[in-house]
Design a protein around this motif. Structure first.
Motif, PDB file in Angstrom:
ATOM      1  N   GLY A   1       0.830  -1.192   0.000  1.00 54.08           N
ATOM      2  CA  GLY A   1       0.000   0.000   0.000  1.00 54.08           C
ATOM      3  C   GLY A   1       0.863   1.240   0.000  1.00 54.08           C
ATOM      4  O   GLY A   1       2.104   1.154  -0.011  1.00 54.08           O
ATOM      5  N   PRO A   2       0.264   2.399   0.029  1.00 55.00           N
ATOM      6  CA  PRO A   2       1.009   3.665  -0.039  1.00 55.00           C
ATOM      7  C   PRO A   2       2.022   3.863   1.079  1.00 55.00           C
ATOM      8  O   PRO A   2       2.916   4.710   0.960  1.00 55.00           O
ATOM      9  N   SER A   3       1.919   3.089   2.181  1.00 55.94           N
ATOM     10  CA  SER A   3       2.905   3.200   3.264  1.00 55.94           C
ATOM     11  C   SER A   3       4.278   2.733   2.817  1.00 55.94           C
ATOM     12  O   SER A   3       5.293   3.111   3.406  1.00 55.94           O
ATOM     13  N   ASN A   4       4.320   1.895   1.779  1.00 51.30           N
ATOM     14  CA  ASN A   4       5.593   1.408   1.243  1.00 51.30           C
ATOM     15  C   ASN A   4       6.097   2.412   0.203  1.00 51.30           C
ATOM     16  O   ASN A   4       5.414   2.698  -0.787  1.00 51.30           O
ATOM     17  N   PRO A   5       7.310   2.977   0.378  1.00 52.83           N
ATOM     18  CA  PRO A   5       7.854   3.954  -0.584  1.00 52.83           C
ATOM     19  C   PRO A   5       7.950   3.411  -2.005  1.00 52.83           C
ATOM     20  O   PRO A   5       7.946   4.178  -2.972  1.00 52.83           O
ATOM     21  N   LYS A   6       8.021   2.070  -2.139  1.00 53.99           N
ATOM     22  CA  LYS A   6       8.146   1.476  -3.471  1.00 53.99           C
ATOM     23  C   LYS A   6       6.805   1.422  -4.212  1.00 53.99           C
ATOM     24  O   LYS A   6       6.780   1.153  -5.420  1.00 53.99           O
TER      25      LYS A   6
ATOM     26  N   ASP B   1       8.775  -1.369   9.300  1.00 56.66           N
ATOM     27  CA  ASP B   1       9.423  -0.229   9.943  1.00 56.66           C
ATOM     28  C   ASP B   1       8.618   0.172  11.180  1.00 56.66           C
ATOM     29  O   ASP B   1       7.398   0.315  11.104  1.00 56.66           O
ATOM     30  N   PRO B   2       9.259   0.343  12.352  1.00 54.74           N
ATOM     31  CA  PRO B   2       8.523   0.653  13.591  1.00 54.74           C
ATOM     32  C   PRO B   2       7.631   1.888  13.494  1.00 54.74           C
ATOM     33  O   PRO B   2       6.529   1.910  14.061  1.00 54.74           O
ATOM     34  N   ILE B   3       8.089   2.904  12.776  1.00 54.12           N
ATOM     35  CA  ILE B   3       7.281   4.124  12.646  1.00 54.12           C
ATOM     36  C   ILE B   3       6.026   3.837  11.815  1.00 54.12           C
ATOM     37  O   ILE B   3       4.915   4.261  12.162  1.00 54.12           O
ATOM     38  N   VAL B   4       6.204   3.092  10.711  1.00 54.61           N
ATOM     39  CA  VAL B   4       5.061   2.709   9.883  1.00 54.61           C
ATOM     40  C   VAL B   4       4.106   1.828  10.681  1.00 54.61           C
ATOM     41  O   VAL B   4       2.879   1.999  10.620  1.00 54.61           O
TER      42      VAL B   4
END
Length: 414
Positions: free
Chosen positions: A281-286, A340-343
């Motif tokens: 989803g959009p949370s992934n920079p790729k 990623d912990p922040i994500v």
């Protein structure tokens, strides 16, 4: 934590009443649900085994909207209430909502679900309507893709059978099939009455008890759905068909090991859902790169389902770059990198916010409470499962799953 007032009571006839008070709300919603649906193709009742036609639960749902020769929807409208119903794989429910008085529509709801008013003519009339609904779904490429993925994964499990049944099922279901199905499954012992209202719960409960006094149970025990043995292997690893589409559709599904404990099912489902939001989803920079490279388009997604009788994970997209999409999915599943912990914290807060918003959506709240009872878990405790997850726990769950059983389906332009 959630500040909800619940009142629960098992009635003399075996029906369960679950009332939820929403103080100062003028809207009310009442739902009658039964633990029966598309999965009930083979069932055991009173030491007898019955074989139902596929789609029987859905066909009966359509037929139930007759009461004393009138259309139930019209009767509710005259009472300033709106009504609807749904059939899933494991439940069927009927409900109304209103901002007016509840006594008359509540009486109607409990009366019409506990009185079968059908005949050969009404059954025949509905046949064409359901056949048209079936054809509409068959011609929808996204729905057809999901359907074929389920057929590819499962050899014996009723998940491979459409909730509507097959076209042959629809054309062959008769009055006695529906009447017999109704007698076994629509008994008060199998009924859950869920109410979400701002009204006084004691008074509402007394009214329900009064109505239910005239509906004693007529069965010795509830019908139980029988699931056939299902092999670990997928039924077919590759399948393709042609449809009237501009671009190909591709779906990749992984048949997973089911979890016998319902809390494990909920926990695995939640962990996988957060992982999918993080990596697909959009949370992934790729994610934007995949769109720019046209590996995925606006029509794409993923879903997971862990249950006590089945489990699967699937990815799907409309794309010209079929091989690149397959490689992308394989990479995501094989790597299973830690979030990623922040994500993770952001997605965790989003999940908690959805749970809170659910409590103000009367229909969604009633459905989830019904589902929790049918599957025998505590609804409010399930909302707090998210608090038990962290990145390490999600990674542990992902690492414990076997992704070796894979099925691919393609829909190609005709």
């Amino acid at each position: 934590m959630f500040n909800l007032a619940f009142q629960t009571k098992k009635l003399k006839n075996g029906a369960l009443v679950i009332l939820i008070q929403k103080p100062d709300y003028v809207q009310s919603l009442f739902m009658c649900g039964f633990g029966v649906g598309g999965f009930n193709i083979k069932e055991r009742s009173e030491n007898m085994v019955y074989e139902n036609k596929g789609g029987c639960a859905h066909y009966l749902e359509h037929q139930m909207f007759r009461y004393q020769g009138e259309d139930v929807t019209d009767l509710f409208a005259k009472m300033q209430a709106q009504t609807n119903a749904f059939t899933s794989y494991s439940e069927t429910a009927y409900y109304f909502y209103t901002t007016s008085e509840i006594e008359k529509p509540l009486q109607l709801l409990l009366d019409f679900v506990q009185n079968l008013d059908i005949n050969a003519e009404s059954v025949e009339k509905e046949r064409g309507i359901i056949a048209s609904e079936f054809a509409m779904y068959e011609q929808n490429p996204e729905m057809r893709l999901i359907k074929e993925l389920l057929v590819s994964m499962y050899k014996n499990h009723p998940l491979k059978v459409d909730i509507l049944g097959s076209l042959d099922d629809i054309e062959s279901i008769q009055l006695e099939d529906l009447a017999s199905f109704y007698r076994r499954n629509y008994d008060p012992k199998n009924m859950v009455i869920v109410g979400v209202t701002g009204k006084n719960l004691d008074e509402v409960l007394k009214e329900i008890e009064r109505i239910e006094e005239k509906y004693p149970s007529k069965i010795g025990e509830r019908a139980v759905c029988i699931f056939p043995d299902e092999p670990k292997e997928v039924a077919r690893s590759k399948y393709s068909l042609e449809m009237d589409v501009v671009q190909p559709y591709v779906g990749i599904a992984f048949k997973l090991e089911r979890k016998e404990n319902i809390i494990d099912c909920l926990l695995y489902d939640l962990a996988f859902s957060i992982w999918l939001d993080a990596i697909f989803g959009p949370s992934n920079p790729k994610y934007q790169t995949w769109i720019d490279e046209k590996i995925i388009t606006q029509i794409c997604g993923a879903e997971v389902d862990f249950s006590q009788d089945h489990a699967y994970l699937m990815f799907y997209a409309q794309t010209e770059k079929i091989e690149e999409f397959k490689k992308l999915v394989d990479s995501l599943v094989q790597n299973r990198e830690k979030i990623d912990p922040i994500v993770f914290e952001s997605l965790k807060h989003q999940s908690q916010a959805r749970n809170i918003r659910l409590l103000d959506r009367f229909e969604g709240l009633a459905v989830e409470v019904l589902r929790a009872h049918i599957n025998r878990y505590d609804f409010l405790e399930s909302l707090q499962l998210i608090d038990s997850l962290d990145t390490d726990k999600v990674f542990e769950i992902l690492s414990s799953v076997d992704f070796s059983q894979k099925a691919e389906v393609m829909i190609l332009p005709s």
